[in-house]
Motif scaffolding. Structure first.
Motif: not given
Length: 327
Positions: A155-167
């Protein structure tokens, strides 16, 4: 594919392995050949495989393969050559795995031919191919397979920073001119092959694109083959005047903008961003893959491709071939 003329002459065009113009014509910085073929693991190994086929297995086995990407289909190919009874499970509606999206840009002709080859080979392989079928440890345990080859990918890497879960944040490989609005300001996080390909595709479609990259300048497109399209991509990037900002570490995604830290100066910078596309690497689905160890004799469950270790098509086909030729 050294058998290409014979395959065409005997009506087996579907079996022709297309060249991706990637590895055998890629030379590293020291002038050395980079390694074996991406699509044909036996190319260059004529002493070991003089007939370009693996030896038949002494015992025919029932083998399950989980995942229909390059690693899974290469496993099917080699297992069938060994004489095994093979069933492949693919939870999606189409075979091809990550190659499906990677082959979507109009300039990826070679990769589209490879995708067609993967699907055609699976169709003609004699294996049982189950698409739209979610394989679970529980369902596979009931099949009593002698061995399992697990190729569930990454799966693609998602940086653990605020806002990366936004639409408005998504994986770069899933972005296209059809799903990114016109005149949108797009920030792509990561300047590897996936990020640069997305930047070029969107830039050519008229989107306003900026790429930010944690590495210094020399890291740009380091995972792209110079002669397999990498030089073209970097040239198009320059022609489209798409800015690439180096030494930039994403720190936050906000509505309509991103914030990154300049790792050289220590300052922070804000960029307009209607869409944020992540291309910061891949993470193996190791835990998901390991869960299948309960579905067959533990010593006969093998992980191949990206769920074993992330890499390119060559790594996927090589690990699958090396395992399947021993089953």
């Amino acid at each position: 594919d050294p058998e290409m003329p014979r395959k065409y002459a005997t009506g087996r065009e579907w079996e022709h392995m297309p060249c991706l113009r990637c590895q055998c014509i890629k030379i590293d910085r020291n002038g050395r050949f980079s390694g074996p073929c991406s699509v044909n693991p036996m190319a260059g190994f004529t002493k070991e495989y003089p007939e370009l086929r693996v030896n038949p297995a002494p015992v025919r086995k029932r083998v399950g393969v989980v995942g229909g990407g390059p690693a899974g289909i290469q496993a099917v190919k080699t297992l069938r050559e060994r004489g095994h009874d093979v069933t492949l499970y693919e939870r999606g509606s189409e075979l091809g795995g990550q190659v499906i999206r990677a082959a979507a840009p109009e300039f990826k002709t070679d990769l589209r031919q490879y995708l067609e080859y993967l699907r055609a080979f699976a169709e003609h392989s004699g294996a049982k191919i189950l698409t739209d079928t979610e394989a679970t440890p529980e369902t596979l345990a009931g099949e009593n397979f002698d061995a399992l080859v697990v190729a569930v990918g990454a799966k693609h890497f998602v940086p653990k920073v605020p806002g990366t879960g936004a639409p408005n944040v998504s994986w770069a490989a899933e972005a296209s001119a059809e799903n990114v609005p016109e005149n949108a300001a797009v920030v792509i996080v990561g300047a590897g092959a996936i990020g640069i390909e997305a930047a070029v595709e969107l830039g050519r479609a008229g989107r306003r694109v900026t790429v930010i990259e944690l590495a210094p300048t020399h890291g740009l497109g380091s995972d792209m083959s110079p002669l397999g399209g990498g030089d073209d991509l970097l040239g198009w990037l320059r022609e489209l005047n798409i800015p690439v900002i180096y030494n930039a570490k994403l720190t936050e995604v906000r509505p309509g903008e991103v914030v990154y830290a300049d790792t050289v100066s220590g300052g922070t910078v804000t960029l307009a961003a209607d869409r944020v596309l992540l291309a910061a690497g891949m993470v193996p689905l190791t835990d998901e893959a390991q869960s299948f160890r309960s579905a067959a004799p533990n010593t006969e469950v093998y992980l191949v491709g990206d769920c074993f270790s992330t890499g390119d098509i060559r790594d996927a086909t090589r690990t699958a071939f090396d395992i399947a030729r021993q089953i």
